[in-house]
Design a protein around this motif. Structure first.
Motif, PDB file in Angstrom:
ATOM      1  N   ARG A 122       0.230  18.498  -2.284  1.00  0.00           N
ATOM      2  CA  ARG A 122       0.731  18.320  -1.019  1.00  0.00           C
ATOM      3  C   ARG A 122       1.247  16.954  -0.780  1.00  0.00           C
ATOM      4  O   ARG A 122       2.300  16.700  -0.432  1.00  0.00           O
ATOM      5  CB  ARG A 122       0.109  18.888   0.053  1.00  0.00           C
ATOM      6  N   VAL A 123       0.184  15.916  -1.128  1.00  0.00           N
ATOM      7  CA  VAL A 123       0.427  14.883  -0.783  1.00  0.00           C
ATOM      8  C   VAL A 123       1.695  14.111  -1.480  1.00  0.00           C
ATOM      9  O   VAL A 123       2.546  13.455  -1.193  1.00  0.00           O
ATOM     10  CB  VAL A 123      -0.572  13.821  -1.216  1.00  0.00           C
ATOM     11  N   HIS A 124       1.884  14.703  -2.870  1.00  0.00           N
ATOM     12  CA  HIS A 124       3.074  14.330  -3.615  1.00  0.00           C
ATOM     13  C   HIS A 124       4.138  15.349  -3.663  1.00  0.00           C
ATOM     14  O   HIS A 124       4.957  15.337  -4.468  1.00  0.00           O
ATOM     15  CB  HIS A 124       2.886  14.053  -5.127  1.00  0.00           C
ATOM     16  N   TYR A 153      -7.972   9.502 -10.622  1.00  0.00           N
ATOM     17  CA  TYR A 153      -9.356   8.324 -10.419  1.00  0.00           C
ATOM     18  C   TYR A 153     -10.513   9.616 -10.257  1.00  0.00           C
ATOM     19  O   TYR A 153     -10.490  10.521  -9.646  1.00  0.00           O
ATOM     20  CB  TYR A 153      -9.251   7.897  -8.885  1.00  0.00           C
ATOM     21  N   ASN A 210     -14.861  15.770   0.547  1.00  0.00           N
ATOM     22  CA  ASN A 210     -15.152  15.872   2.011  1.00  0.00           C
ATOM     23  C   ASN A 210     -15.850  17.059   2.427  1.00  0.00           C
ATOM     24  O   ASN A 210     -15.619  18.185   2.055  1.00  0.00           O
ATOM     25  CB  ASN A 210     -13.621  16.069   2.706  1.00  0.00           C
ATOM     26  N   ASN A 222      -9.376  17.308  -9.885  1.00  0.00           N
ATOM     27  CA  ASN A 222      -8.418  16.571  -9.146  1.00  0.00           C
ATOM     28  C   ASN A 222      -7.677  15.620  -9.791  1.00  0.00           C
ATOM     29  O   ASN A 222      -6.514  15.427  -9.340  1.00  0.00           O
ATOM     30  CB  ASN A 222      -9.447  16.060  -8.016  1.00  0.00           C
ATOM     31  N   ASP A 257      -4.475  19.603  -1.605  1.00  0.00           N
ATOM     32  CA  ASP A 257      -3.746  18.502  -0.945  1.00  0.00           C
ATOM     33  C   ASP A 257      -3.503  17.184  -2.019  1.00  0.00           C
ATOM     34  O   ASP A 257      -2.385  16.697  -1.602  1.00  0.00           O
ATOM     35  CB  ASP A 257      -5.148  17.627  -0.370  1.00  0.00           C
ATOM     36  N   THR A 258      -3.998  17.344  -3.290  1.00  0.00           N
ATOM     37  CA  THR A 258      -3.271  16.546  -4.116  1.00  0.00           C
ATOM     38  C   THR A 258      -1.697  16.837  -4.337  1.00  0.00           C
ATOM     39  O   THR A 258      -1.239  15.996  -4.741  1.00  0.00           O
ATOM     40  CB  THR A 258      -4.246  16.539  -5.629  1.00  0.00           C
ATOM     41  N   GLN A 308      -8.839  21.060  -0.578  1.00  0.00           N
ATOM     42  CA  GLN A 308      -9.028  19.665  -1.177  1.00  0.00           C
ATOM     43  C   GLN A 308      -8.137  19.326  -2.299  1.00  0.00           C
ATOM     44  O   GLN A 308      -7.463  18.292  -2.435  1.00  0.00           O
ATOM     45  CB  GLN A 308     -10.474  19.025  -1.326  1.00  0.00           C
ATOM     46  N   LEU A 309      -8.457  20.320  -3.306  1.00  0.00           N
ATOM     47  CA  LEU A 309      -7.451  20.060  -4.516  1.00  0.00           C
ATOM     48  C   LEU A 309      -6.088  20.295  -4.226  1.00  0.00           C
ATOM     49  O   LEU A 309      -5.253  19.628  -4.971  1.00  0.00           O
ATOM     50  CB  LEU A 309      -7.852  21.250  -5.577  1.00  0.00           C
ATOM     51  N   ARG A 348      -0.463   6.442  -7.017  1.00  0.00           N
ATOM     52  CA  ARG A 348      -2.027   7.015  -6.795  1.00  0.00           C
ATOM     53  C   ARG A 348      -1.911   8.521  -6.970  1.00  0.00           C
ATOM     54  O   ARG A 348      -1.123   9.018  -6.218  1.00  0.00           O
ATOM     55  CB  ARG A 348      -2.609   6.551  -5.576  1.00  0.00           C
ATOM     56  N   GLY A 349      -2.821   9.031  -7.806  1.00  0.00           N
ATOM     57  CA  GLY A 349      -2.724  10.466  -7.974  1.00  0.00           C
ATOM     58  C   GLY A 349      -1.660  10.934  -9.063  1.00  0.00           C
ATOM     59  O   GLY A 349      -2.167  11.979  -9.703  1.00  0.00           O
ATOM     60  N   ARG A 375     -14.380  20.392   4.350  1.00  0.00           N
ATOM     61  CA  ARG A 375     -13.224  21.134   3.980  1.00  0.00           C
ATOM     62  C   ARG A 375     -13.501  21.930   2.578  1.00  0.00           C
ATOM     63  O   ARG A 375     -14.258  21.500   1.797  1.00  0.00           O
ATOM     64  CB  ARG A 375     -12.131  20.104   3.523  1.00  0.00           C
ATOM     65  N   ALA A 400      -7.104   7.684  -3.367  1.00  0.00           N
ATOM     66  CA  ALA A 400      -6.685   7.607  -4.877  1.00  0.00           C
ATOM     67  C   ALA A 400      -5.674   8.738  -5.134  1.00  0.00           C
ATOM     68  O   ALA A 400      -5.042   8.771  -6.257  1.00  0.00           O
ATOM     69  CB  ALA A 400      -8.017   7.529  -5.592  1.00  0.00           C
ATOM     70  N   LYS A 401      -5.660   9.870  -4.343  1.00  0.00           N
ATOM     71  CA  LYS A 401      -4.697  10.881  -4.635  1.00  0.00           C
ATOM     72  C   LYS A 401      -3.196  10.414  -4.207  1.00  0.00           C
ATOM     73  O   LYS A 401      -2.170  11.078  -4.368  1.00  0.00           O
ATOM     74  CB  LYS A 401      -4.946  12.008  -3.497  1.00  0.00           C
ATOM     75  N   GLY A 402      -3.229   9.343  -3.357  1.00  0.00           N
ATOM     76  CA  GLY A 402      -1.966   8.882  -2.861  1.00  0.00           C
ATOM     77  C   GLY A 402      -1.753   9.047  -1.423  1.00  0.00           C
ATOM     78  O   GLY A 402      -0.634   8.951  -0.845  1.00  0.00           O
ATOM     79  N   GLU A 407       1.102   4.235  -3.025  1.00  0.00           N
ATOM     80  CA  GLU A 407       1.055   5.641  -2.763  1.00  0.00           C
ATOM     81  C   GLU A 407       1.688   6.573  -3.756  1.00  0.00           C
ATOM     82  O   GLU A 407       1.000   7.672  -4.270  1.00  0.00           O
ATOM     83  CB  GLU A 407       1.214   5.918  -1.234  1.00  0.00           C
ATOM     84  N   ARG A 467      -2.513  10.478   7.172  1.00  0.00           N
ATOM     85  CA  ARG A 467      -2.982  11.612   6.536  1.00  0.00           C
ATOM     86  C   ARG A 467      -4.339  11.583   6.455  1.00  0.00           C
ATOM     87  O   ARG A 467      -5.017  12.611   6.628  1.00  0.00           O
ATOM     88  CB  ARG A 467      -2.293  11.857   5.314  1.00  0.00           C
ATOM     89  N   ASN A 496     -14.786  14.826  10.286  1.00  0.00           N
ATOM     90  CA  ASN A 496     -16.133  14.124  10.185  1.00  0.00           C
ATOM     91  C   ASN A 496     -16.634  13.057  11.120  1.00  0.00           C
ATOM     92  O   ASN A 496     -17.700  13.124  11.529  1.00  0.00           O
ATOM     93  CB  ASN A 496     -16.172  13.322   8.691  1.00  0.00           C
ATOM     94  N   PHE A 526     -15.652   9.956  -0.370  1.00  0.00           N
ATOM     95  CA  PHE A 526     -14.772  10.799  -0.500  1.00  0.00           C
ATOM     96  C   PHE A 526     -13.347  10.370   0.011  1.00  0.00           C
ATOM     97  O   PHE A 526     -12.268  10.952  -0.291  1.00  0.00           O
ATOM     98  CB  PHE A 526     -15.052  12.089   0.244  1.00  0.00           C
ATOM     99  N   ASP A 551       0.889  -1.061  -0.099  1.00  0.00           N
ATOM    100  CA  ASP A 551       0.104   0.037   0.011  1.00  0.00           C
ATOM    101  C   ASP A 551       1.007   1.106  -0.057  1.00  0.00           C
ATOM    102  O   ASP A 551       0.586   2.258  -0.564  1.00  0.00           O
ATOM    103  CB  ASP A 551      -0.944  -0.072   1.294  1.00  0.00           C
TER     104      ASP A 551
END
Lengths: 549, 312
Positions: A118-120, A94, A104, A167, A115-116, A112-113, A88-89, A107, B212-214, A85, B219, B228, B206, A81
Motif C-alpha cells: 500500500r505504501v507504494h 531491509y 508491530n 516483507n 502495508d508494504t 503489516q505485509l 525504500r522498500g 497489528r 524501510a518500507k518507504g 521513500e 503514516r 502502541n 519495528f 527523506d
C-alpha cells in the motif's frame, strides 16, 4: 555494466555539541547485481551505520558528511527523506536484526505485509491479499491464511524472521540489506533463514548486503567480504582470498575468534586444582553438582496433558570442569538451569550440591545455598542495575550477606575488578558507560564475589560479538584454572560449547538425547539431532575453514 | 468472566475502604456541622434543644454505631440528611448532578482531544522550533493553577475580547470557559505522557522496519506508532479522572456555577459530614468504574494481553 550499489568515500557523522562526530570514514565498496557482499566487523565498527546510510535511515543527528551512495549510478546521498521513500522498500529491502521487536505488536502479520504494497500503491485490495498469502507461503510459513490473521507474539522468532524476509522481498527489490539477520536465532533456525534468503535471492536475482559480526556466516554465504574496524574498511576482496590469505592483523584475529572456523583444541579434563594438591584431594568430593531424573511440568489448561519442559534429565558437574547443556530454544535447557539454581522447584528428581540434597531447601538453608551457586545471565544490558557503579555491583552479593565492612568490601571490589581484567578506573563508572563485553565481565565479577562452588552461565556469551566472546571465554577458562570451580554452561551455540566445555548434554524437547565428553560427542555424534546441530554451525562445512587450522 | 468477577470484587473493596477512611477522617475533625449551624449564640437555642437536634440527626450515639447506621443507610440508598440545608443528601446531589455532568464529561473529552492533538503535532509539526514549542507547552499547563486560569480566561475572552458573555449567557456559552478551565490542567500531564511514549515507540526496531518500507512520517505515526503509544496514556487518563473532582470544585466556585463542586465546597466549609461522605463515595465509584473500563479496553488495543492460548 555499472554496479548496483556503489559507496564512494562515504563519511558519516553525528551532530554533537563538541562539533561533528565522525563514525564512518572513507568507506568505498560496491555490490554487483545479484551478488552477496558481507560487511563484517565487531559492534562499533560502523557496519550498521554504513548500511543505514544506504537507506537514509540514520538515527537522528546522523548524516552523510561526504562521499556518495550510488544506486545504479544515481547518487542518493543528497536526497531528502521524502524522495528516499520511493527507494525504500521498492528498490532496497531491509531485514532487521531482532525479529522479536521488529514487527508491530498490535497489528496482524497480514496487515503489516499488505502495508508494504500500500505504501507504494501496488495493486488493489484483492491482489495485495493474494500476494501476501503467496509471500508467506514462499517464506516457508505453514497455513498462510492463519498466519496473516495472527499477531507477532503468536509466532516464534524464526517464523517472525521469515515474515520480515517476506516483507523485504515483497516488491522484488534489486538490493536487500540484511543487518545481522540471524544473530538472535538458534543455529538450526539460523541456517534455514540464511538458506531462505539465498533461495529468494537466486529466484529474483536480488543482490544482498549482509551485515554480520560472524566471519563464519560471511564465509559461507558471501562472494565478497568487506572487513570494517573503527569506521574504516581495513580489507576487502573475494571471500576465498580473504579467508586463505588475510592480509590485515584484524582480519586474522576475526578469523581466529570465529568459533565455527578453524579447529580448536578440545578441553580435556585436565587435572584440576584439587588433584594437584593430594592432601586436599583426599578430603574433597570431585563432584560439585549432580542432577538426577529432573522433571518439570507446566499445566497448559484443564483437561490437557501437562507440558513436560524437562523430562528425566541427569548430569554431573565435576570440580574444575565445565559441563555444557546445548539445545535450541524450547529444549528445556534454561528450565534445567533454573532448577539447578533453585529458582524453580522440580516435580521429580534431585539436585545434590557437594553430596547434599538441595532439591527442597527453603528459608535460611536456601539462602546459604545461594552463596555457593551463582548465576550469570545472557543479557549483560538488563542484568546490571543502571544506577549502581561497577564497584557497587560487584560487591552487592557481599553486602546482601552482610560480609565484611565497608573497607573490606572496597578492597574486594578492587580485587574482583582486577580479576576479570577490567581497568581499575571503571570502578566508579555506571553500566551505561560500558561496552557489552565489559558489562559481562562485571556480571562475572559479581558472580565470583562470594567464591561459589558452581557458576551457572546461562547463554552468558551469546549476546556478544565473536571477538569479545573469545576474550570472555578465555577469562572464564583462566578463572576456572585458578579457582577450581565448576561451570554449568547453558548455550545454543555448539561452536562455543566445543571451546569451553569438558562434557556436554544435548537437549531436545526436554530430554537429553546424547551426552558424554565433548570431544567424543562432537567427533562422533550418535544422535541425528546432534549431527543436525553440528552441521548448522556456520562455516563448519567450509573447506577453507579447515585449511586454516 | 471470572476476571470480571474478580475485578468487581476488588472494586467493592476499594469502595469499602474509601467509605471507612472518609468516615474516620470526618469524625476525627474537631467540631461538626450541628455545632456550626445551631450552636451560634444568635440562635439562642438551649442545650436541651441542641441535644434534641443531635438526636434527630443520629449524632448522639457512639461513632461505631453511627458508622454502622450510615453504612446500612448507604447500602439502602439513603445517604442521610444535610445538616446545612436540612434536605436529604440524595436530593441535593441529584439536583446538582445535571449541572456538573456536562462540565466534567466535556472537560475530560476536551482534555483528551487537546492532549492527543498536542502530542501528535509536536511530533509531526514541520519546523524544529515549532515542535520544541509544542513540546514545552504541557509543562507550562501543568504549572498553571486552575483558579488563576479561570480568572485569566474570563478576563481575556469575556471582558477584553467579548467573545463569551458573562451575564445572560445561554447554557452552551456558559459551559465554554469552565470546560476549558477544567480541561487544560488535565490535558497537560496526558500530553506529556503521550509525547514521551510516542518518542519511545519511534525508537523501536519495528518502526525502523516500517520506515524501510518507504512509509512517510505521518503514516508511521498514525498506523504504527499511535496505537502502541496510546497504551500508557490510557492508564494515566483513568487516574486523571480523579482530577476532575478537584477541578470541578475550583471551576464551579470561580465561575459561580451550581453543581457538585459547589456543594462540595460548601459542605467542607460547614463540615456537612453526610454530604461529604456521599460525595467521596460518588467520586470513588466513578474512579473505580472508569479504571475498570480502562482495564477492559486494554486487551482490545493490545492483542498481547488477550488470554494467551498456549502455543506449541
Amino acid at each position: 555494466m555499472t554496479a548496483l550499489l556503489e559507496l564512494e568515500h562515504l563519511d558519516v557523522a553525528y551532530r554533537a555539541s563538541a562539533g561533528p562526530l565522525h563514525v564512518v570514514h572513507d568507506v568505498s565498496f560496491s555490490v554487483e547485481p545479484g551478488q552477496v557482499v558481507a560487511l563484517v566487523g565487531e559492534s562499533g565498527s560502523g557496519k550498521t551505520t554504513t548500511s543505514s546510510a544506504v537507506l537514509g535511515l540514520l538515527p537522528s543527528g546522523g548524516h552523510i558528511a561526504a562521499g556518495e551512495v550510488r544506486l545504479s549510478g544515481i547518487d542518493l546521498s543528497s536526497w531528502s527523506d521524502r524522495r528516499l521513500e520511493s527507494v525504500r522498500g521498492a528498490r532496497i529491502g531491509y531485514i532487521p536484526q531482532d525479529p522479536v521487536s521488529s514487527l508491530n505488536p498490535v497489528r496482524p502479520i497480514g496487515v503489516q505485509l499488505a502495508d508494504t504494497f500500500r505504501v507504494h500503491r501496488r495493486g488493489d485490495r484483492r491482489t495485495v491479499r493474494t500476494r501476501v498469502l503467496e509471500l508467506l507461503e514462499r517464506a516457508g510459513l505453514d497455513d498462510p491464511a492463519l498466519r496473516a490473521r495472527q499477531y507477532p507474539h503468536e509466532l516464534s522468532g524464526g517464523m517472525r524472521q521469515r515474515v520480515l524476509i517476506a516483507n523485504a522481498v515483497a516488491l522484488q527489490p534489486e538490493l536487500v540489506i540484511a543487518d545481522e539477520p540471524t544473530s538472535a536465532l538458534d543455529v538450526t533456525v539460523q541456517r534455514r533463514i540464511l538458506d531462505l534468503i539465498d533461495e529468494l535471492r537466486r529466484e529474483h536475482g536480488t543482490a544482498v548486503l549482509l551485515v554480520t559480526h560472524d566471519l563464519g556466516v560471511a564465509a559461507e554465504r558471501a562472494e565478497r567480504i568487506v572487513v570494517m574496524q573503527h569506521g574504516r574498511v581495513v580489507e576487502q576482496g573475494a571471500t576465498a582470498s580473504i579467508l586463505d590469505a588475510p592480509a590485515e592483523a584484524y582480519t586474522q584475529r576475526l578469523l581466529a575468534d570465529a568459533p565455527g572456523l578453524g579447529e580448536h583444541e578440545f578441553r580435556r579434563p585436565c587435572p584440576p586444582a584439587y588433584l594437584r594438591d593430594a592432601g586436599d584431594a583426599a578430603a574433597e568430593n570431585p563432584v560439585v553438582l549432580e542432577a538426577s531424573g529432573l522433571v518439570k511440568e507446566y499445566s497448559v489448561g484443564r483437561g490437557r496433558a501437562p507440558f513436560r519442559a524437562v523430562d528425566d534429565v541427569s548430569f554431573r558437574v565435576l570440580r574444575g570442569t565445565t559441563h555444557a547443556i546445548v539445545g535450541e530454544s524450547g529444549s528445556g535447557k534454561t528450565t534445567t538451569a533454573r532448577i539447578v539454581t533453585r529458582l524453580v522447584t522440580p516435580d521429580a528428581g534431585r539436585v545434590e550440591l557437594g553430596g547434599v540434597d538441595v532439591t527442597m531447601l527453603a528459608g535460611a538453608a536456601k539462602r546459604d545455598f545461594r552463596r555457593r551457586v551463582q548465576l550469570v545471565y545472557q543479557n549483560p544490558f538488563a542484568s546490571l542495575d543502571p544506577r549502581q557503579t561497577v564497584a557497587e555491583i560487584v560487591v552487592e552479593p557481599l553486602r546482601n550477606f552482610g560480609l565484611g565492612d565497608r573497607r573490606a568490601r572496597a578492597d574486594a571490589a578492587t580485587r574482583l575488578i582486577d580479576r576479570v581484567a577490567l581497568p581499575a578506573h571503571l570502578a566508579t563508572s555506571r553500566p551505561a558507560e560500558l561496552s557489552g563485553g565489559q558489562r559481562q565481565r562485571v556480571a562475572i565479577a559479581r558472580a565470583f564475589a562470594l567464591e561459589p562452588e558452581l557458576v551457572v552461565l546461562d547463554e552468558a556469551v551469546s549476546a556478544l560479538d565473536v571477538t569479545v566472546q573469545a576474550r570472555i571465554l578465555e577469562l572464564l577458562e583462566q578463572l576456572q584454572g585458578e579457582l577450581g570451580l565448576g561451570y554449568l554452561f547453558i548455550s545454543h551455540d555448539l561452536a562455543v560449547v566445543q571451546r569451553i566445555s569438558h562434557s556436554v548434554s544435548v537437549m531436545r524437547r526436554g530430554r537429553v538425547v546424547e551426552s558424554g565428553p565433548t570431544e567424543q560427542v562432537f567427533r562422533s555424534p550418535q544422535h541425528d539431532y546432534t549431527r543436525e546441530l553440528l552441521d548448522a554451525v556456520p562455516g563448519r562445512t567450509l573447506p577453507a575453514g579447515k585449511a586454516l587450522a | 468472566m471470572a476476571y470480571l468477577a474478580r475485578r468487581t470484587g476488588q472494586a467493592l473493596i476499594v469502595l469499602a475502604i474509601a467509605f471507612t477512611a472518609t468516615f474516620v477522617m470526618l469524625q476525627a475533625l474537631p467540631g461538626d456541622a450541628i455545632l456550626i449551624r445551631f450552636e451560634s449564640p444568635e440562635l439562642g437555642l438551649s442545650p436541651e434543644q441542641i441535644a434534641d437536634i443531635r438526636a434527630a440527626y443520629g449524632a448522639d450515639v457512639p461513632p461505631l454505631q453511627q458508622y454502622l447506621h450510615t453504612l446500612i443507610g448507604f447500602l439502602q440508598g439513603d445517604f442521610g440528611t444535610s445538616v446545612q440545608y436540612g434536605t436529604p443528601v440524595r436530593e441535593l446531589i441529584g439536583s446538582a448532578l445535571p449541572d456538573t455532568l456536562p462540565l466534567a464529561g466535556l472537560g475530560f473529552l476536551v482534555a483528551v482531544v487537546l492532549a492527543v492533538a498536542l502530542a501528535f503535532l509536536s511530533t509531526l509539526a514541520p519546523f524544529g522550533w515549532l515542535r520544541r514549542v509544542l513540546r514545552a507547552l504541557p509543562s507550562v499547563f501543568v504549572s498553571v493553577p486552575v483558579f488563576w486560569l479561570g480568572i485569566v480566561l474570563i478576563q481575556v475572552f469575556s471582558f477584553q475580547l467579548r467573545l463569551v458573555p458573562v451575564i445572560g449567557a445561554d447554557p452552551v456559552q456558559a459551559l465554554i470557559l469552565p470546560v476549558l478551565t477544567l480541561a487544560i490542567p488535565i490535558s497537560a500531564p496526558l500530553a506529556q505522557i503521550l509525547a514521551r511514549s510516542i518518542d519511545e515507540v519511534q525508537l523501536s526496531p519495528f518502526v525502523a522496519v516500517v520506515r524501510a518500507k518507504g512509509a512517510g512520517p505521518a503514516r508511521v505515526l498514525w498506523r504504527d506508532v499511535a496505537r502502541n503509544a496510546l497504551l500508557p496514556a490510557i492508564t494515566i487518563a483513568g487516574v486523571l479522572i480523579g482530577e476532575l473532582i478537584g477541578g470541578a470544585v475550583v471551576t464551579e466556585t470561580v465561575f459561580g456555577r451550581a453543581g457538585i463542586g459547589r456543594i462540595t465546597e460548601q459542605a467542607v466549609a460547614n463540615q456537612d459530614v453526610a454530604v461529604l461522605q456521599a460525595i467521596v463515595i460518588l467520586a470513588a465509584l466513578v474512579f473505580v468504574l472508569v479504571n475498570l473500563a480502562v482495564d477492559l479496553v486494554y486487551p482490545i488495543l493490545d492483542p498481547r494481553l488477550k488470554r494467551k492460548a498456549v502455543a506449541a
